[in-house]
Design a protein around this motif. Structure first.
Motif, PDB file in Angstrom:
ATOM      1  N   ILE A 154       4.447  -4.188 -28.237  1.00  4.39           N
ATOM      2  CA  ILE A 154       4.090  -2.808 -27.886  1.00  4.39           C
ATOM      3  C   ILE A 154       4.174  -2.597 -26.380  1.00  4.39           C
ATOM      4  O   ILE A 154       4.638  -1.560 -25.898  1.00  4.39           O
ATOM      5  CB  ILE A 154       2.680  -2.479 -28.419  1.00  4.39           C
ATOM      6  CG1 ILE A 154       2.700  -2.475 -29.956  1.00  4.39           C
ATOM      7  CG2 ILE A 154       2.202  -1.132 -27.895  1.00  4.39           C
ATOM      8  CD1 ILE A 154       1.339  -2.364 -30.585  1.00  4.39           C
ATOM      9  N   THR A 157       7.739  -1.888 -25.220  1.00  5.99           N
ATOM     10  CA  THR A 157       8.237  -0.520 -25.401  1.00  5.99           C
ATOM     11  C   THR A 157       7.685   0.429 -24.341  1.00  5.99           C
ATOM     12  O   THR A 157       8.278   1.475 -24.080  1.00  5.99           O
ATOM     13  CB  THR A 157       7.863   0.007 -26.792  1.00  5.99           C
ATOM     14  OG1 THR A 157       6.439   0.033 -26.941  1.00  5.99           O
ATOM     15  CG2 THR A 157       8.454  -0.883 -27.873  1.00  5.99           C
ATOM     16  N   ARG A 158       6.571   0.074 -23.725  1.00  4.74           N
ATOM     17  CA  ARG A 158       5.952   0.938 -22.720  1.00  4.74           C
ATOM     18  C   ARG A 158       6.292   0.501 -21.292  1.00  4.74           C
ATOM     19  O   ARG A 158       5.813   1.086 -20.332  1.00  4.74           O
ATOM     20  CB  ARG A 158       4.434   0.930 -22.900  1.00  4.74           C
ATOM     21  CG  ARG A 158       3.983   1.413 -24.283  1.00  4.74           C
ATOM     22  CD  ARG A 158       2.488   1.416 -24.411  1.00  4.74           C
ATOM     23  NE  ARG A 158       1.875   2.327 -23.441  1.00  4.74           N
ATOM     24  CZ  ARG A 158       0.566   2.440 -23.257  1.00  4.74           C
ATOM     25  NH1 ARG A 158      -0.267   1.687 -23.958  1.00  4.74           N
ATOM     26  NH2 ARG A 158       0.088   3.286 -22.373  1.00  4.74           N
ATOM     27  N   ILE A 162      12.351  -0.651 -19.097  1.00  7.86           N
ATOM     28  CA  ILE A 162      13.219  -0.403 -20.240  1.00  7.86           C
ATOM     29  C   ILE A 162      14.058   0.854 -19.997  1.00  7.86           C
ATOM     30  O   ILE A 162      13.573   1.858 -19.481  1.00  7.86           O
ATOM     31  CB  ILE A 162      12.378  -0.273 -21.533  1.00  7.86           C
ATOM     32  CG1 ILE A 162      13.242  -0.494 -22.771  1.00  7.86           C
ATOM     33  CG2 ILE A 162      11.673   1.066 -21.612  1.00  7.86           C
ATOM     34  CD1 ILE A 162      12.454  -0.698 -24.043  1.00  7.86           C
ATOM     35  N   TRP A 164      15.928   3.714 -21.635  1.00 15.03           N
ATOM     36  CA  TRP A 164      16.052   4.432 -22.905  1.00 15.03           C
ATOM     37  C   TRP A 164      17.443   5.044 -23.077  1.00 15.03           C
ATOM     38  O   TRP A 164      17.876   5.296 -24.208  1.00 15.03           O
ATOM     39  CB  TRP A 164      14.984   5.521 -23.000  1.00 15.03           C
ATOM     40  CG  TRP A 164      13.613   4.931 -23.140  1.00 15.03           C
ATOM     41  CD1 TRP A 164      12.681   4.733 -22.171  1.00 15.03           C
ATOM     42  CD2 TRP A 164      13.029   4.428 -24.354  1.00 15.03           C
ATOM     43  NE1 TRP A 164      11.548   4.143 -22.681  1.00 15.03           N
ATOM     44  CE2 TRP A 164      11.735   3.948 -24.028  1.00 15.03           C
ATOM     45  CE3 TRP A 164      13.468   4.344 -25.675  1.00 15.03           C
ATOM     46  CZ2 TRP A 164      10.885   3.384 -24.978  1.00 15.03           C
ATOM     47  CZ3 TRP A 164      12.626   3.783 -26.628  1.00 15.03           C
ATOM     48  CH2 TRP A 164      11.355   3.312 -26.276  1.00 15.03           C
ATOM     49  N   ILE A 167      19.463   2.527 -24.942  1.00 14.78           N
ATOM     50  CA  ILE A 167      19.078   2.524 -26.357  1.00 14.78           C
ATOM     51  C   ILE A 167      19.718   3.697 -27.082  1.00 14.78           C
ATOM     52  O   ILE A 167      20.256   3.555 -28.191  1.00 14.78           O
ATOM     53  CB  ILE A 167      17.542   2.551 -26.492  1.00 14.78           C
ATOM     54  CG1 ILE A 167      16.943   1.235 -25.966  1.00 14.78           C
ATOM     55  CG2 ILE A 167      17.119   2.800 -27.940  1.00 14.78           C
ATOM     56  CD1 ILE A 167      15.444   1.210 -25.947  1.00 14.78           C
ATOM     57  N   MET A 225      12.490  -3.065 -33.267  1.00 12.12           N
ATOM     58  CA  MET A 225      12.079  -3.745 -32.028  1.00 12.12           C
ATOM     59  C   MET A 225      13.027  -4.893 -31.703  1.00 12.12           C
ATOM     60  O   MET A 225      13.428  -5.081 -30.542  1.00 12.12           O
ATOM     61  CB  MET A 225      10.653  -4.269 -32.184  1.00 12.12           C
ATOM     62  CG  MET A 225       9.589  -3.195 -32.337  1.00 12.12           C
ATOM     63  SD  MET A 225       9.221  -2.363 -30.793  1.00 12.12           S
ATOM     64  CE  MET A 225       8.377  -3.664 -29.923  1.00 12.12           C
ATOM     65  N   VAL A 229      14.870  -3.226 -28.226  1.00 15.57           N
ATOM     66  CA  VAL A 229      14.143  -3.596 -27.000  1.00 15.57           C
ATOM     67  C   VAL A 229      15.006  -4.441 -26.058  1.00 15.57           C
ATOM     68  O   VAL A 229      15.058  -4.149 -24.844  1.00 15.57           O
ATOM     69  CB  VAL A 229      12.821  -4.302 -27.345  1.00 15.57           C
ATOM     70  CG1 VAL A 229      12.205  -4.929 -26.090  1.00 15.57           C
ATOM     71  CG2 VAL A 229      11.844  -3.314 -27.971  1.00 15.57           C
ATOM     72  N   GLY A 232      17.323  -2.201 -24.215  1.00 18.08           N
ATOM     73  CA  GLY A 232      16.647  -1.431 -23.180  1.00 18.08           C
ATOM     74  C   GLY A 232      16.401  -2.228 -21.917  1.00 18.08           C
ATOM     75  O   GLY A 232      16.456  -1.677 -20.806  1.00 18.08           O
TER      76      GLY A 232
END
Length: 366
Positions: A154, A157-158, A162, A164, A167, A225, A229, A232
């Protein structure tokens, strides 16, 4: 008992990050990986739901006992030995791969064979325990490790690191048709349910597996994920340069918690625990398949004293694993793993459908 079923599902879902599944998917990122994951979600979820339906028809019985209801022993012995090989290959590939990781990231001066031998000794002891003990080991291991791993996922992802846009770029390739290899790799995320081929012995009569919607939900989350991930963090091109992509991805993350600043070492220690638990479970199930082929065999989910044949069988597994590591290099191991994932998917589909037919036959005959 529901939690023991989901422990196996979560264990395999989480473990796929450290195997070759992410690398295979990322190789096809421009050529059908996204659509392949969609197909894998449907296949994996359908097989899992169908298998839980089958096991409900045979409470307290593992695969050897189910087959013994319909076929003579000389017919089922080759099949049980074949299943034992499948479970042994799956767990031994994971153990060999992690021994290489430990050698590469923790102590490059130590031979990976020495590391693997030490890991095998641990797994000989743990996998030779009773079925009830092994399921308790899985429970304790996941309760300790899974929350920390989910926290890292988690946090990834924050992360501000990363990208985006990278992605979204790869996600736009969803129109490319699916391919066999990424589909088979992605279905591995859902394959934890198959462990109940042995652990179903622990279930009492009238047992029901509830909250089955967790299987597609959890598998889809881990699969997305696993794939997006690393893209990213490393970009659409660089992501293909690494074999153990999630080790490098974890090394790209930082935690501002003092003694846990670099995530990679913490991440690899957690996955060391999961790999040992997974191999313990895999060797134990392979051992139970082999024991079911022996004369006068009877399943025992709990025993006071460990039988000598448990030690002998698991020791043979360790010797086979060490021999495999000595004879094959890392590139050959990856190639075998890729073919094995495809082979496993077809065997899994055939086995579940076959058991579903047996369950239907049993229901109609009563």
């Amino acid at each position: 008992m529901n939690r023991y079923f989901y422990y196996n599902v979560f264990l395999v879902s989480l473990l796929n990050l450290m195997l070759f599944v992410p690398h295979i998917l990322l190789r096809f990122r421009y050529d059908g990986a996204v659509s392949s994951m969609g197909v894998a979600i449907v296949i994996g979820s359908s097989l899992a739901l169908m298998f839980t339906k089958v096991m409900k028809s045979f409470p307290g019985k593992g695969l050897p006992e189910i087959l013994a209801e319909f076929f003579p022993k000389f017919v089922i012995v080759p099949f049980l030995l074949f299943m034992a090989v499948l479970w042994l290959v799956a767990s031994s590939i994971a153990l060999v791969s992690y021994a290489v990781l430990i050698n590469r990231f923790f102590n490059p001066d130590t031979s990976p064979i020495v590391v693997l031998a030490f890991l095998c000794l641990i797994c000989i002891y743990t996998s030779s325990r009773s079925t009830l003990t092994v399921i308790f080991v899985i429970e304790i291991g996941l309760i300790i490790n899974a929350p920390l791993l989910l926290f890292i996922l988690i946090k990834a992802t924050r992360s501000t690191a990363i990208d985006w846009d990278a992605i979204r770029t790869i996600a736009n390739y969803w129109t490319k048709p699916p391919k066999l290899q990424p589909v088979s790799a992605a279905t591995y995320v859902f394959t934890g349910y198959i462990n109940y081929a042995i652990y179903n012995r622990l279930n009492p009569p009238n047992f029901r597996i509830r909250y089955r919607w967790l299987i597609p939900l959890t598998g889809t989350f881990i699969l997305l994920m696993t794939f997006f991930v690393p893209i990213g963090f490393h970009g659409t091109e660089t992501v293909d340069n690494y074999l153990y992509i999630w080790s490098v991805t974890a090394d790209s993350m930082l935690m501002g918690y003092g003694f846990i600043e670099r995530v990679m070492f913490f991440f690899l220690l957690l996955y060391l625990n999961l790999t040992l638990i997974y191999t313990t479970s895999g060797w134990h199930q392979a051992m139970e398949f082999v024991k079911s082929c022996l004369p006068k065999s009877s399943p025992q989910v709990d025993c006071i004293q460990t039988p000598k044949k448990n030690w002998i069988i698991t020791s043979v597994f360790a010797v086979i694993t060490l021999t495999y590591s000595i004879l094959l290099n890392e590139k050959e191991n990856f190639s075998i793993s890729s073919y094995w994932l495809t082979f496993r998917m077809f065997i899994e589909i055939g086995s579940v459908l076959f058991l579903f037919v047996l369950a239907f036959r049993r229901k109609t005959s009563t």
